[in-house]
Every structure is written in structure tokens, then in C-alpha cells.
Design a protein around this motif. Sequence first.
Motif, PDB file in Angstrom:
ATOM      1  N   TYR A   1      -9.091  -0.035  11.804  1.00 49.07           N
ATOM      2  CA  TYR A   1      -7.667  -0.112  12.110  1.00 49.07           C
ATOM      3  C   TYR A   1      -7.242   1.194  12.781  1.00 49.07           C
ATOM      4  O   TYR A   1      -7.801   2.258  12.498  1.00 49.07           O
TER       5      TYR A   1
ATOM      6  N   GLY B   1      -4.268  12.429   4.178  1.00 49.62           N
ATOM      7  CA  GLY B   1      -5.689  12.641   3.941  1.00 49.62           C
ATOM      8  C   GLY B   1      -6.320  11.712   2.929  1.00 49.62           C
ATOM      9  O   GLY B   1      -7.474  11.913   2.531  1.00 49.62           O
ATOM     10  N   MET B   2      -5.583  10.672   2.510  1.00 52.06           N
ATOM     11  CA  MET B   2      -6.104   9.814   1.437  1.00 52.06           C
ATOM     12  C   MET B   2      -6.289   8.376   1.885  1.00 52.06           C
ATOM     13  O   MET B   2      -6.677   7.538   1.089  1.00 52.06           O
ATOM     14  N   GLY B   3      -6.006   8.057   3.118  1.00 56.13           N
ATOM     15  CA  GLY B   3      -6.069   6.654   3.516  1.00 56.13           C
ATOM     16  C   GLY B   3      -4.976   5.857   2.829  1.00 56.13           C
ATOM     17  O   GLY B   3      -3.988   6.404   2.340  1.00 56.13           O
ATOM     18  N   LEU B   4      -5.142   4.554   2.760  1.00 60.05           N
ATOM     19  CA  LEU B   4      -4.166   3.689   2.110  1.00 60.05           C
ATOM     20  C   LEU B   4      -4.727   3.218   0.773  1.00 60.05           C
ATOM     21  O   LEU B   4      -5.903   2.863   0.671  1.00 60.05           O
TER      22      LEU B   4
ATOM     23  N   LEU C   1      -4.111   0.447  -2.386  1.00 54.53           N
ATOM     24  CA  LEU C   1      -3.444  -0.802  -2.708  1.00 54.53           C
ATOM     25  C   LEU C   1      -2.687  -0.670  -4.018  1.00 54.53           C
ATOM     26  O   LEU C   1      -3.261  -0.268  -5.042  1.00 54.53           O
TER      27      LEU C   1
ATOM     28  N   GLY D   1     -10.963   3.968   4.199  1.00 61.47           N
ATOM     29  CA  GLY D   1     -11.450   5.330   4.261  1.00 61.47           C
ATOM     30  C   GLY D   1     -10.272   6.286   4.381  1.00 61.47           C
ATOM     31  O   GLY D   1      -9.120   5.876   4.524  1.00 61.47           O
ATOM     32  N   ALA D   2     -10.570   7.595   4.363  1.00 63.71           N
ATOM     33  CA  ALA D   2      -9.524   8.613   4.379  1.00 63.71           C
ATOM     34  C   ALA D   2      -8.904   8.799   5.758  1.00 63.71           C
ATOM     35  O   ALA D   2      -7.854   9.419   5.880  1.00 63.71           O
TER      36      ALA D   2
ATOM     37  N   PHE E   1       0.393  -5.426   9.401  1.00 69.34           N
ATOM     38  CA  PHE E   1       1.156  -4.411   8.696  1.00 69.34           C
ATOM     39  C   PHE E   1       2.575  -4.280   9.229  1.00 69.34           C
ATOM     40  O   PHE E   1       2.824  -4.438  10.435  1.00 69.34           O
ATOM     41  N   GLY E   2       3.488  -3.957   8.313  1.00 71.71           N
ATOM     42  CA  GLY E   2       4.834  -3.588   8.708  1.00 71.71           C
ATOM     43  C   GLY E   2       4.879  -2.145   9.170  1.00 71.71           C
ATOM     44  O   GLY E   2       3.874  -1.435   9.095  1.00 71.71           O
ATOM     45  N   PRO E   3       6.049  -1.676   9.625  1.00 66.50           N
ATOM     46  CA  PRO E   3       6.175  -0.316  10.178  1.00 66.50           C
ATOM     47  C   PRO E   3       6.234   0.777   9.129  1.00 66.50           C
ATOM     48  O   PRO E   3       6.133   1.957   9.471  1.00 66.50           O
TER      49      PRO E   3
ATOM     50  N   GLN F   1      -5.303  -8.432   8.173  1.00 69.38           N
ATOM     51  CA  GLN F   1      -4.002  -8.115   7.597  1.00 69.38           C
ATOM     52  C   GLN F   1      -3.089  -7.556   8.682  1.00 69.38           C
ATOM     53  O   GLN F   1      -3.519  -6.756   9.517  1.00 69.38           O
TER      54      GLN F   1
ATOM     55  N   GLY G   1      -3.332  -3.688  -7.906  1.00 70.95           N
ATOM     56  CA  GLY G   1      -4.318  -3.079  -7.048  1.00 70.95           C
ATOM     57  C   GLY G   1      -4.876  -1.826  -7.695  1.00 70.95           C
ATOM     58  O   GLY G   1      -5.022  -1.749  -8.918  1.00 70.95           O
TER      59      GLY G   1
ATOM     60  N   GLN H   1       0.488   5.355   1.384  1.00 74.03           N
ATOM     61  CA  GLN H   1      -0.347   6.228   2.196  1.00 74.03           C
ATOM     62  C   GLN H   1       0.059   7.670   1.953  1.00 74.03           C
ATOM     63  O   GLN H   1       1.182   8.070   2.242  1.00 74.03           O
TER      64      GLN H   1
ATOM     65  N   TYR I   1       0.843  -1.173   0.000  1.00 74.04           N
ATOM     66  CA  TYR I   1       0.000   0.000   0.000  1.00 74.04           C
ATOM     67  C   TYR I   1       0.893   1.243   0.000  1.00 74.04           C
ATOM     68  O   TYR I   1       2.011   1.227   0.486  1.00 74.04           O
TER      69      TYR I   1
ATOM     70  N   TYR J   1      -0.821  -6.863  -4.951  1.00 72.30           N
ATOM     71  CA  TYR J   1      -0.933  -7.886  -3.942  1.00 72.30           C
ATOM     72  C   TYR J   1      -0.584  -9.246  -4.540  1.00 72.30           C
ATOM     73  O   TYR J   1      -0.499  -9.387  -5.773  1.00 72.30           O
TER      74      TYR J   1
ATOM     75  N   PHE K   1      -8.855   4.236  10.874  1.00 77.15           N
ATOM     76  CA  PHE K   1      -9.316   3.967   9.511  1.00 77.15           C
ATOM     77  C   PHE K   1     -10.461   2.956   9.525  1.00 77.15           C
ATOM     78  O   PHE K   1     -10.331   1.879  10.116  1.00 77.15           O
TER      79      PHE K   1
ATOM     80  N   GLY L   1       2.987   1.384  12.163  1.00 79.12           N
ATOM     81  CA  GLY L   1       2.137   0.678  11.224  1.00 79.12           C
ATOM     82  C   GLY L   1       0.712   0.632  11.724  1.00 79.12           C
ATOM     83  O   GLY L   1       0.362   1.229  12.735  1.00 79.12           O
TER      84      GLY L   1
ATOM     85  N   PHE M   1       3.506   0.839   2.923  1.00 77.40           N
ATOM     86  CA  PHE M   1       3.270  -0.214   3.904  1.00 77.40           C
ATOM     87  C   PHE M   1       3.122  -1.550   3.215  1.00 77.40           C
ATOM     88  O   PHE M   1       2.410  -1.680   2.219  1.00 77.40           O
TER      89      PHE M   1
END
Lengths: 115, 115
Positions: free
Chosen positions: B36, A40-43, A45, B106-107, A106-108, A104, A58, A37, A35, A48, B90, B43, A90
Motif C-alpha cells: 500500500y 514509525g509503527m505502521g497501522l 488494527l 509493516g512499519a 481506506f478513508g482519509p 481494503q 483486533g 497509525q 486502525y 473489525y 507499507f 489515506g 483510519f
Amino acid sequence: NAGVTQTPKFRILKIGQSMTLQCTQDMNHNYMYWYRQDPGMGLKLIYYSVGAGITDKGEVPNGYNVSRSTTEDFPLRLELAAPSQTSVYFCASSYGIAGTPDTQYFGPGTRLTVL
Amino acid sequence: AQSVTQLDSHVSVSEGTPVLLRCNYSSSYSPSLFWYVQHPNKGLQLLLKYTSAATLVKGINGFEAEFKKSETSFHLTKPSAHMSDAAEYFCVVSDRGEYGNKLVFGAGTILRVKS
């Protein structure tokens, strides 16, 4: 278990340079994800993989490539870095049961700046 | 395609007061939904998930969320905020992809907790 690890933590690239972001998981998960990031846009994809040798695009794959030769590793390649690729990246993994939305992990993250 | 809308980009509460983070979803089938949390420079960590079992879902750290199909909502609540709850949250829906389920984020909502 280390979980999901990513290297490097930070990187500054010049426009046109290439680099590979590394991701490794030690949970024997089938599925892995990349992903990005943006504020203001989220994550979003990027790519994958559902197992070694199988990858799929994605939402935002342009400018990136991936490969999955082992269960543990899922590197993300930037061939010609552009300022638009400045972001936090991420990697995540999940066990992956067909038809089941599993958790899921997540890594750092890797913070990439392209100048 | 599935999507989520987080109705507030920022929420500010005082320590010890209730927390409400709002999320609406759009789905053409019975969705799987997640919350999340991301602490600064970290992360993402799963708080809770809904997968068509009980509509009231309890998560970690005292958070819970209620799935309301009639309102297409999945709001996150906590009775009493703690300083350590300050983070970005999120709301996420699982979207069926060609090979499996992908997450759509989401954002984000940034929660600030005042002492």
C-alpha cells in the motif's frame, strides 16, 4: 461513489472526554475495520466487523468500543480519552469473501490529539 | 501469527533512477501479500497484491513486486522514479482471523525522490 468517508478530520480532546469517530462506506462492503497509525509503527488494527451486528477485537482494542447496526456505518467510540490515544485513525472496508484476502479501501483519516 | 519486516525506514533516490523497497515476511502458511502507498495527509491506496498466482505482480504507476518463497521476500521495485512517487509505502500480509482475513502492516518505508 464517495467510497469510505470519515468525520471529523481533526479533533482535540481533553483527558477523560469521550467522542465518537464516524465512518461510512457506500460500496455495500461486508467488512469494515478501524486502525490507528502511530509514527514509525505502521497501522494497528483496533476492531473489525464482518457484517451488521458482528464485531471482533483486533490487536489494540483497549480503550475503544464499536458497534455495527447497519452495513454502511461503523463508528468507533472513545469513552475516557487518554494521551496514549493521540494518533491518526483510519477506517477501511472490503467486500469480504470468506477465506479470500480482498482489497481494503481506506478513508482519509481522523487526526486525534488528547491533551 | 503472520508478520512483515520492512528493512529500510527511509529510502532516497534521484528522479529517473530505480526504486527498491525491501520487505521480508513470516508466515506459517502460503501468504497473501500487499503493498500500500500513503501520500502525505492522505489515506492508503493499494499498489498491488500477491495471492499465490504469478510470482511477479504488476501494480499501478509502474510498480511491481516479486514473491520469493525461498527468501521469504516481497520486494517492491520500479524502473524509474518520479517525483510523484514520494510517499510512505507499507508492506502488508494477510492473517487469518476468526471471522476472516486481517491485515498486518509493516512499519513503513518513506521514499524520498530528489530532483
